[in-house]
Scaffold this motif. Structure first.
Motif, short mmCIF file in Angstrom:
data_model
loop_
_atom_site.label_atom_id
_atom_site.label_comp_id
_atom_site.label_asym_id
_atom_site.label_seq_id
_atom_site.Cartn_x
_atom_site.Cartn_y
_atom_site.Cartn_z
N HIS A 62 -16.09 -30.78 42.49
CA HIS A 62 -16.80 -29.52 42.26
C HIS A 62 -15.80 -28.50 41.74
O HIS A 62 -14.67 -28.44 42.21
CB HIS A 62 -17.43 -29.02 43.56
N ASP A 63 -16.21 -27.72 40.75
CA ASP A 63 -15.35 -26.66 40.25
C ASP A 63 -16.15 -25.37 40.10
O ASP A 63 -17.35 -25.41 39.85
CB ASP A 63 -14.72 -27.04 38.91
N ARG A 64 -15.47 -24.27 40.30
CA ARG A 64 -16.08 -22.97 40.08
C ARG A 64 -15.05 -22.07 39.45
O ARG A 64 -13.96 -21.87 40.02
CB ARG A 64 -16.56 -22.35 41.40
N ARG A 124 -20.51 -32.61 35.91
CA ARG A 124 -19.80 -32.44 34.64
C ARG A 124 -20.58 -31.60 33.63
O ARG A 124 -20.01 -31.13 32.65
CB ARG A 124 -19.49 -33.81 34.04
N ARG A 151 -19.23 -28.27 32.09
CA ARG A 151 -17.85 -28.06 32.54
C ARG A 151 -16.98 -27.68 31.35
O ARG A 151 -17.01 -28.33 30.32
CB ARG A 151 -17.31 -29.31 33.21
N TYR A 152 -16.23 -26.62 31.53
CA TYR A 152 -15.35 -26.13 30.48
C TYR A 152 -14.00 -25.84 31.09
O TYR A 152 -13.93 -25.19 32.14
CB TYR A 152 -15.96 -24.87 29.85
N SER A 153 -12.94 -26.29 30.46
CA SER A 153 -11.58 -26.06 30.95
C SER A 153 -10.90 -25.05 30.04
O SER A 153 -10.84 -25.25 28.83
CB SER A 153 -10.77 -27.35 30.93
N LEU A 194 -9.58 -29.62 33.45
CA LEU A 194 -10.00 -29.88 34.82
C LEU A 194 -10.13 -31.38 35.10
O LEU A 194 -9.61 -31.87 36.10
CB LEU A 194 -11.30 -29.15 35.13
N TYR A 221 -9.64 -21.34 38.88
CA TYR A 221 -10.72 -22.19 39.36
C TYR A 221 -10.54 -22.49 40.84
O TYR A 221 -9.42 -22.56 41.34
CB TYR A 221 -10.73 -23.54 38.63
#
Length: 152
Positions: A111-113, A11, A14-16, A80, A22
């Motif tokens: 996991h996010d990218r 986290r 983390r930016y949405s 996210l 993504y």
């Protein structure tokens, strides 16, 4: 030392951003290969479609592997964490009901990218949907039932 030393850091930073593309991934609890049964995997696919119906995200490509998924999407009216909470909790309830069990289904976190605009989205999508090939599950991606991409 934790068995997942990076899990609490997923986290961090983390930016949405609405309109941002993504790649998201989530893993089943204990990497249990429940999606080897493709009909169980379709319950996750239903949640990808539900997110689109609700205007939370537009799916660009996805693959559901035996113990995890990868989802390429454009974020819409969500964050996210909210999107993944909805996707994971709804799919867990449906899967647990289908399998006649209860309890935690997904590992904590995801996991996010963020995909940069200059990246070739079709190449990222090809990488995602080729996961069954790289894992040796099938010889041709079209032989695998749990994937899709808007370009196909």
């Amino acid at each position: 030392m934790s068995t997942r030393p990076h899990a609490k850091h997923l986290r961090t930073g983390r930016y949405s951003e609405s309109g941002q593309i993504y790649m998201l991934s989530a893993v089943t609890q204990h990497r249990e290969p429940v999606f080897a049964d493709w009909q169980v995997g379709r319950l996750v696919v239903h949640q990808f479609r539900q997110a689109q119906i609700e205007g939370l995200a537009d799916s660009l490509a996805w693959v559901v592997m035996p113990d995890h998924f990868h989802w390429l999407l454009e974020l819409k009216q969500s964050t996210l964490p909210a999107l993944m909470l909805a996707t994971k909790s709804r799919s867990a309830r449906a899967i647990n009901a289908r399998l006649g069990r209860s309890g935690r289904f997904w590992q904590k976190g995801f996991h996010d990218r963020a995909i940069r605009r200059e990246e070739d989205l079709q190449a990222v999508a090809r990488y995602i949907i080729a996961n069954p090939l790289r894992a040796g599950i099938v010889r041709r991606v079209h032989d695998y039932p749990l994937w899709d991409a808007i370009w196909v």
